[in-house]
Design a protein around this motif. Structure first.
Motif, short mmCIF file in Angstrom:
data_model
loop_
_atom_site.label_atom_id
_atom_site.label_comp_id
_atom_site.label_asym_id
_atom_site.label_seq_id
_atom_site.Cartn_x
_atom_site.Cartn_y
_atom_site.Cartn_z
N ILE A 19 -0.65 -4.20 0.01
CA ILE A 19 -2.08 -3.98 -0.12
C ILE A 19 -2.64 -4.54 1.20
O ILE A 19 -2.29 -5.02 2.06
N ARG A 29 -6.81 -3.21 -1.51
CA ARG A 29 -6.17 -1.79 -2.15
C ARG A 29 -4.86 -1.42 -1.36
O ARG A 29 -4.63 -1.97 -0.34
N PRO A 30 -4.14 -0.40 -2.07
CA PRO A 30 -3.00 -0.27 -1.76
C PRO A 30 -2.60 0.61 -0.24
O PRO A 30 -3.87 1.41 -0.10
N ARG A 35 -2.42 0.78 -8.11
CA ARG A 35 -3.32 -0.42 -8.30
C ARG A 35 -4.23 -0.65 -9.50
O ARG A 35 -4.60 -1.70 -9.84
N THR A 36 -4.56 0.58 -10.13
CA THR A 36 -5.45 0.60 -11.16
C THR A 36 -4.42 1.05 -12.65
O THR A 36 -3.66 1.64 -12.54
N HIS A 68 -3.40 -7.17 -13.50
CA HIS A 68 -2.55 -6.21 -12.73
C HIS A 68 -0.81 -6.19 -12.90
O HIS A 68 -0.22 -5.39 -12.97
N THR A 122 0.02 5.91 -5.62
CA THR A 122 -0.15 4.58 -5.39
C THR A 122 -0.45 3.81 -6.79
O THR A 122 -0.99 4.31 -7.57
#
Length: 400
Positions: free
Chosen positions: A245, A116-117, A134-135, A48, A132
């Motif tokens: 998150i 998760r965000p 996250r991935t 990440h 957002t």
């Protein structure tokens, strides 16, 4: 389905904590365990931190962010299943039901579900253009959208917000950073470093709006502007929200596991309140004998180490969470490192050093953390002070 002959270890979550646990299980446990890792996303596990930094800036490619190539898992006999979503845990039956109805038996289960965000609970937060991170896909989308628009709002003065703002600015995007705090990163790093970093962002052309609380995202179907108390309306087609998150505890809670600090409560050996179920990484609230309380730390080095320690515990090897948590970041060409137990910075002793700064955080009479900005120091001494429970007087002597 897993055979009944070997010890079946099931890991839910293919982030750094889950993958490092699988690796340690194989290294320490030998060939005896059958190891299955369920990854909810359809793609190979990735790291990440680069997503808001090198990867977002296009300096690191797709291969650079993958934890391991596909073959690595097969070579170690780790059964990695991508796009496999766990729906329910039945601790009594020692099995997990997957989306689609298949059941997977386990002897030991590790929850490394991450988080998760958070979306902002304001009107318009679901408009196209409100993003957002996250991935890997999120990073690709943000880079493309911000580059096309040439300007972007970033919401949040924490690590994701600050790193994204710096990365987009480095790409030449005009950036407005809105945050409710007075200074960026003031929560984790304290006032002195927060002030320095806020000045650094401004020097590099980020428009920083402190004490600005976003009240709405405006637009019909696509974002047109961001409204905030304490800031002018900002006309942008793209906004990135870095509001932290929400730990993914739904599976654990539905299975009756105890929670704490918003995560899954664990003892110092990463055992949850339910037998044969363990937790690690962002989602785990782990008892720290050093801090004398549970800690839930959302950082890379913690995910890596907690995964390894939880694996040892799952193998009944003596394992205890005896680490002083550590994290790092960078903003433009400045580097930040921290060791400590987190929590509010009630007071700090900040000292200039080598053109940078060290900040010793205190709560009452005790040292709780040490943060440094652009200082060449391996933080070993800081770790020793934290382990020893240094008092204010000892910190003052150290700070000189």
């Amino acid at each position: 389905s897993l055979s009944d002959t070997k010890d079946a270890v099931l890991i839910i979550g293919a982030g750094l904590a889950g993958v490092s646990a699988a690796e340690a299980l194989r290294e320490e446990g030998g060939p005896g365990e059958e190891i299955v890792v369920l990854g909810g996303e359809p793609e190979l596990p990735y790291d990440h931190p680069p997503l808001s930094k090198g990867y977002l800036r296009g300096e690191a490619g797709d291969d650079d962010v993958r934890l391991h190539p596909r073959a690595w898992y097969a070579e170690r006999g780790i059964d990695l299943r991508l796009g496999a979503v766990a729906d329910a845990i039945d601790p009594g039956r020692h099995d997990v039901t997957l989306a689609g109805g298949a059941r997977e038996r386990y002897d030991r289960l590790l929850l490394a579900t991450g988080g998760r965000p958070r979306r902002l609970p304001v009107p318009g937060s679901d408009l196209d253009g409100v993003l957002t991170l996250r991935t890997v896909g999120d990073a690709d989308l943000i880079r493309a959208a911000a580059a096309e628009a040439g300007r972007c709002a970033v919401v949040g003065g924490g690590f994701i917000g600050v790193e994204v703002a710096a990365s987009l600015r480095a790409l030449g995007v005009e950036v407005d950073l809105l945050m409710i705090e007075e200074r960026v990163l003031e929560g984790p790093l304290g006032r002195a470093l927060g002030e320095r970093l806020t000045a650094l962002l401004r020097d590099r052309g980020v428009r920083v709006h402190p004490r600005a609380e976003v009240t709405a995202f405006h637009g019909e179907s696509e974002l047109v502007s961001v409204a905030a108390r304490g800031a002018p309306a900002i006309q942008v087609p793209v906004a990135v929200v870095g509001a932290g998150i929400a730990p993914a505890t739904e599976l654990a809670e539905a299975a009756g596991l105890q929670t704490d600090l918003g995560g899954i409560a664990c003892d110092q050996a990463f055992r949850t309140s339910v037998p044969d179920v363990f937790a690690a990484g962002d989602v785990a609230a782990v008892w720290s004998p050093l801090a004398g309380r549970r800690l839930r730390v959302e950082h890379w080095a913690e995910a890596l180490n907690q995964g390894k320690l939880a694996a040892r515990s799952m193998l009944d090897v003596e394992a205890a969470y005896d680490r002083v948590p550590y994290f790092f970041s960078d903003v433009f060409d400045s580097s930040i490192e921290y060791v400590g137990f987190g929590g509010p910075v009630e007071d700090e002793i900040a000292v200039e050093r080598d053109g940078g700064m060290m900040a010793y955080h205190l709560s009452g009479d005790r040292l709780t953390g040490v943060a440094k900005l652009d200082v060449d120091d391996d933080l070993q001494r800081a770790r020793e002070l934290l382990r020893a429970g240094a008092t204010r007087a000892e910190v003052e002597a150290e700070a000189g």
